[in-house]
Motif scaffolding. Structure first.
Motif, PDB file in Angstrom:
ATOM      1  N   ARG A 324      -1.015 144.959  24.275  1.00  0.00           N
ATOM      2  CA  ARG A 324      -2.286 144.254  24.449  1.00  0.00           C
ATOM      3  C   ARG A 324      -2.757 144.296  25.900  1.00  0.00           C
ATOM      4  O   ARG A 324      -3.967 144.376  26.160  1.00  0.00           O
ATOM      5  N   VAL A 325      -1.828 144.284  26.833  1.00  0.00           N
ATOM      6  CA  VAL A 325      -2.201 144.468  28.239  1.00  0.00           C
ATOM      7  C   VAL A 325      -2.822 145.847  28.429  1.00  0.00           C
ATOM      8  O   VAL A 325      -3.878 146.005  29.064  1.00  0.00           O
ATOM      9  N   GLY A 326      -2.171 146.873  27.857  1.00  0.00           N
ATOM     10  CA  GLY A 326      -2.701 148.228  27.949  1.00  0.00           C
ATOM     11  C   GLY A 326      -4.050 148.370  27.275  1.00  0.00           C
ATOM     12  O   GLY A 326      -4.943 149.085  27.758  1.00  0.00           O
ATOM     13  N   PHE A 327      -4.217 147.688  26.149  1.00  0.00           N
ATOM     14  CA  PHE A 327      -5.498 147.718  25.434  1.00  0.00           C
ATOM     15  C   PHE A 327      -6.612 147.163  26.310  1.00  0.00           C
ATOM     16  O   PHE A 327      -7.694 147.766  26.424  1.00  0.00           O
ATOM     17  N   ARG A 328      -6.358 146.017  26.933  1.00  0.00           N
ATOM     18  CA  ARG A 328      -7.380 145.410  27.797  1.00  0.00           C
ATOM     19  C   ARG A 328      -7.756 146.353  28.939  1.00  0.00           C
ATOM     20  O   ARG A 328      -8.933 146.504  29.288  1.00  0.00           O
ATOM     21  N   LYS A 329      -6.765 146.999  29.513  1.00  0.00           N
ATOM     22  CA  LYS A 329      -7.033 147.937  30.611  1.00  0.00           C
ATOM     23  C   LYS A 329      -7.821 149.148  30.117  1.00  0.00           C
ATOM     24  O   LYS A 329      -8.717 149.631  30.806  1.00  0.00           O
ATOM     25  N   ALA A 330      -7.483 149.630  28.934  1.00  0.00           N
ATOM     26  CA  ALA A 330      -8.178 150.797  28.382  1.00  0.00           C
ATOM     27  C   ALA A 330      -9.642 150.470  28.095  1.00  0.00           C
ATOM     28  O   ALA A 330     -10.532 151.288  28.344  1.00  0.00           O
ATOM     29  N   VAL A 331      -9.888 149.280  27.562  1.00  0.00           N
ATOM     30  CA  VAL A 331     -11.266 148.857  27.300  1.00  0.00           C
ATOM     31  C   VAL A 331     -12.038 148.783  28.614  1.00  0.00           C
ATOM     32  O   VAL A 331     -13.166 149.292  28.731  1.00  0.00           O
ATOM     33  N   ALA A 332     -11.446 148.147  29.616  1.00  0.00           N
ATOM     34  CA  ALA A 332     -12.115 147.997  30.911  1.00  0.00           C
ATOM     35  C   ALA A 332     -12.386 149.347  31.565  1.00  0.00           C
ATOM     36  O   ALA A 332     -13.401 149.513  32.256  1.00  0.00           O
ATOM     37  N   ALA A 333     -11.501 150.311  31.330  1.00  0.00           N
ATOM     38  CA  ALA A 333     -11.651 151.635  31.930  1.00  0.00           C
ATOM     39  C   ALA A 333     -12.663 152.508  31.191  1.00  0.00           C
ATOM     40  O   ALA A 333     -13.054 153.567  31.690  1.00  0.00           O
ATOM     41  N   GLY A 334     -13.059 152.087  29.998  1.00  0.00           N
ATOM     42  CA  GLY A 334     -14.005 152.874  29.221  1.00  0.00           C
ATOM     43  C   GLY A 334     -13.375 154.013  28.454  1.00  0.00           C
ATOM     44  O   GLY A 334     -14.056 154.995  28.110  1.00  0.00           O
ATOM     45  N   ALA A 335     -12.087 153.912  28.161  1.00  0.00           N
ATOM     46  CA  ALA A 335     -11.422 154.941  27.357  1.00  0.00           C
ATOM     47  C   ALA A 335     -11.915 154.872  25.916  1.00  0.00           C
ATOM     48  O   ALA A 335     -12.384 153.828  25.446  1.00  0.00           O
ATOM     49  N   LYS A 336     -11.817 155.987  25.208  1.00  0.00           N
ATOM     50  CA  LYS A 336     -12.203 156.011  23.800  1.00  0.00           C
ATOM     51  C   LYS A 336     -11.156 155.277  22.970  1.00  0.00           C
ATOM     52  O   LYS A 336      -9.956 155.578  23.072  1.00  0.00           O
ATOM     53  N   ILE A 337     -11.611 154.344  22.146  1.00  0.00           N
ATOM     54  CA  ILE A 337     -10.697 153.572  21.298  1.00  0.00           C
ATOM     55  C   ILE A 337     -11.225 153.586  19.870  1.00  0.00           C
ATOM     56  O   ILE A 337     -12.375 153.211  19.620  1.00  0.00           O
ATOM     57  N   ALA A 338     -10.382 154.024  18.952  1.00  0.00           N
ATOM     58  CA  ALA A 338     -10.721 154.000  17.525  1.00  0.00           C
ATOM     59  C   ALA A 338      -9.893 152.918  16.841  1.00  0.00           C
ATOM     60  O   ALA A 338      -8.783 152.602  17.273  1.00  0.00           O
ATOM     61  N   PHE A 339     -10.432 152.375  15.768  1.00  0.00           N
ATOM     62  CA  PHE A 339      -9.806 151.277  15.039  1.00  0.00           C
ATOM     63  C   PHE A 339      -8.656 151.811  14.179  1.00  0.00           C
ATOM     64  O   PHE A 339      -8.851 152.696  13.348  1.00  0.00           O
ATOM     65  N   GLY A 340      -7.468 151.288  14.391  1.00  0.00           N
ATOM     66  CA  GLY A 340      -6.313 151.685  13.586  1.00  0.00           C
ATOM     67  C   GLY A 340      -5.303 150.571  13.542  1.00  0.00           C
ATOM     68  O   GLY A 340      -4.991 149.965  14.572  1.00  0.00           O
ATOM     69  N   THR A 341      -4.752 150.272  12.358  1.00  0.00           N
ATOM     70  CA  THR A 341      -4.002 149.036  12.175  1.00  0.00           C
ATOM     71  C   THR A 341      -2.541 149.188  11.764  1.00  0.00           C
ATOM     72  O   THR A 341      -1.793 148.224  11.811  1.00  0.00           O
ATOM     73  N   ASP A 342      -2.136 150.382  11.312  1.00  0.00           N
ATOM     74  CA  ASP A 342      -0.799 150.591  10.746  1.00  0.00           C
ATOM     75  C   ASP A 342      -0.624 149.844   9.429  1.00  0.00           C
ATOM     76  O   ASP A 342       0.420 149.261   9.143  1.00  0.00           O
ATOM     77  N   SER A 343      -1.676 149.876   8.608  1.00  0.00           N
ATOM     78  CA  SER A 343      -1.581 149.213   7.302  1.00  0.00           C
ATOM     79  C   SER A 343      -0.463 149.826   6.483  1.00  0.00           C
ATOM     80  O   SER A 343      -0.236 151.031   6.505  1.00  0.00           O
ATOM     81  N   GLY A 344       0.223 148.982   5.777  1.00  0.00           N
ATOM     82  CA  GLY A 344       1.445 149.373   5.088  1.00  0.00           C
ATOM     83  C   GLY A 344       2.632 148.643   5.692  1.00  0.00           C
ATOM     84  O   GLY A 344       3.570 148.263   4.997  1.00  0.00           O
ATOM     85  N   VAL A 345       2.562 148.414   7.008  1.00  0.00           N
ATOM     86  CA  VAL A 345       3.506 147.480   7.626  1.00  0.00           C
ATOM     87  C   VAL A 345       3.128 146.074   7.180  1.00  0.00           C
ATOM     88  O   VAL A 345       3.982 145.273   6.810  1.00  0.00           O
ATOM     89  N   TYR A 346       1.840 145.765   7.193  1.00  0.00           N
ATOM     90  CA  TYR A 346       1.317 144.534   6.604  1.00  0.00           C
ATOM     91  C   TYR A 346       0.635 144.920   5.283  1.00  0.00           C
ATOM     92  O   TYR A 346       0.359 146.109   5.043  1.00  0.00           O
ATOM     93  N   PRO A 347       0.318 143.997   4.404  1.00  0.00           N
ATOM     94  CA  PRO A 347      -0.275 144.343   3.106  1.00  0.00           C
ATOM     95  C   PRO A 347      -1.645 144.996   3.248  1.00  0.00           C
ATOM     96  O   PRO A 347      -2.484 144.555   4.038  1.00  0.00           O
ATOM     97  N   HIS A 348      -1.876 146.035   2.467  1.00  0.00           N
ATOM     98  CA  HIS A 348      -3.158 146.720   2.475  1.00  0.00           C
ATOM     99  C   HIS A 348      -4.274 145.768   2.049  1.00  0.00           C
ATOM    100  O   HIS A 348      -4.091 144.934   1.162  1.00  0.00           O
TER     101      HIS A 348
END
Length: 425
Positions: A324-348
């Motif tokens: 989550r620290v890395g995520f915040r930094k990536a957002v602030a830096a303007g890196a490309k971020i796509a939505f991905g959740t690893d569904s299957g670890v939690y219920p679909h």
């Protein structure tokens, strides 16, 4: 044939194909324009043969097709999840869970997973790996043939992993023989990687999934440890390009992330321990980060409750906050971020829970929605077909009550779903 019948047949042949087109409409009280990043009021969406042909302010009810009245809802493009595992059994407290189920049982469950995902508002997914090779290919094709209800899928076919690595089934007695269909992508050097990659594409995969580092959920591997060399990853990237696809890399560790980016992957999965250099490199190379920032809380809660192995819980705790620290930094830096959740670890079907985590960690609600629509469409090279409600794209859309820009958690309660112009729920 009589002259009359010949005339009728000729007229049918000469008739414009548009005469047979099916036209319908959706009236949207509010419409989220993911391309422009704004919300439009009271729009009429025209749909012909499953694709959007026009979007304009609502004036009068059209007479040439049925109107679905969503005037009390906010309408968004169908959501997209770039890290799912529909065609497999979910995570449990047993490392060897994949060995406990037949191919037939897995296929039946995957059909339910697909249905649950679609009805939660996710009309397109990228399935990033199965233990039983090509189960995801079969599921994708069954959905395309309308045998099974589910989202549009792009699929990896099998994991490319080193022996005993993060893409292997582990955690059982040493004399247990793992079925061959669970080891289709195991490779020991660049030449074997090329061979396995070619085989995976020949059997219907759309892209390659490489296990570049160890995994949180695989016994005997560490998330920070590099498992594939740059030469091996590059071999897969080159073979993917020859087959019209691309490669994505599961990579938790900072060095593994940078190695995979330098080797030419299109996206990084997890990116849990990414450092500042890795973020800068991802931005420079235009590589998408797919960071499952919700998943760690689910693993901690359910893993503790259900007695998941201590090794998994330790690795999860060591990566969750750092990710989550890395995520915040990536957002602030303007890196490309796509939505991905690893569904299957939690219920679909619970995929939308991640939106609140993305907003809590630096994204605006509109950015989070764009990550799950137009940005994800760009990642899988489908931006002409999905990711927005604009002319030419598939008529995939969802309806929610209220304003998700003001309260992103409203996306966890989707009221209605349309896929390809057809009402799903």
């Amino acid at each position: 044939m009589t002259i009359r019948l010949r005339v009728i047949a000729l007229l049918l042949l000469l008739a414009p194909t548009g005469a047979l087109a099916e036209t319908s409409y959706v009236r949207a009280g509010k419409l989220v324009d993911t391309v422009q990043g704004k919300v439009l009021n009271d729009q009429l969406i025209r749909i012909v043969d499953g694709r959007v042909t026009a979007v304009e302010p609502y004036k009068n009810a059209p007479a040439d097709g049925m109107v679905t009245d969503w005037s009390r809802y906010t309408v968004l493009p169908g959501l997209m999840d770039m890290h799912t595992h529909l065609a497999d059994f979910g995570q449990t407290n047993n490392f060897a869970e994949p060995l406990l189920h037949s191919v037939a049982e897995t296929a039946l469950l995957s059909s339910k997973n697909a249905r649950d995902t679609l009805r939660a508002g996710f009309t397109t997914v990228r399935d990033v790996g199965v233990f039983r090779a090509f189960g995801d290919v079969a599921l994708r094709d069954a959905i395309d043939k309308e045998i099974v209800e589910g989202p549009r899928m792009t699929v990896a076919g099998a994991y490319i992993t080193v022996p005993g690595g993060g893409g292997e089934v582990t955690g059982f007695a040493p004399d247990v023989q793992v079925p061959e269909d669970m080891r289709r992508g195991v490779a020991r050097n660049p030449d074997e990687v090329r061979e396995k990659a070619r085989y995976i594409f020949q059997h219907g995969a759309d892209f390659l999934k490489l296990i570049a580092t160890g995994a949180v959920l695989a016994q005997g591997t560490e998330p920070g440890a590099l498992e594939m060399s740059e030469a091996e990853i590059r071999a897969a990237v080159e073979e993917a390009a020859r087959n019209g696809g691309y490669a994505t890399a599961h990579a938790h560790g900072a060095e593994g992330i940078k190695t995979a980016i330098r080797a030419g992957v299109r996206s990084i999965e997890h990116a849990s321990l990414i450092d500042d250099e890795g973020i800068a490199l991802a931005k420079q190379k235009g590589v998408w980060l797919v960071m499952d920032v919700y998943n760690g809380d689910y693993i901690e809660e359910m893993g503790t409750k259900e007695g998941w192995p201590a090794d998994i819980l330790r690795k999860n705790r060591e990566t969750t906050d750092e990710q989550r620290v890395g995520f915040r930094k990536a957002v602030a830096a303007g890196a490309k971020i796509a939505f991905g959740t690893d569904s299957g670890v939690y219920p679909h079907g619970l995929n939308a829970r991640q939106f609140a985590y993305m907003v809590a960690n630096g994204m605006t609600p509109m950015q989070a929605i764009q990550s799950a629509t137009i940005e994800s469409a760009r990642l899988i090279r489908k931006e002409k077909d999905v990711g927005a409600i604009t002319p030419g794209r598939f008529a995939d859309m969802i309806a929610v009550e209220g304003d998700p820009i003001a309260n992103i958690r409203l996306l966890e309660k989707v009221q209605h779903v349309i896929k390809g112009g057809e009402l799903v729920r």
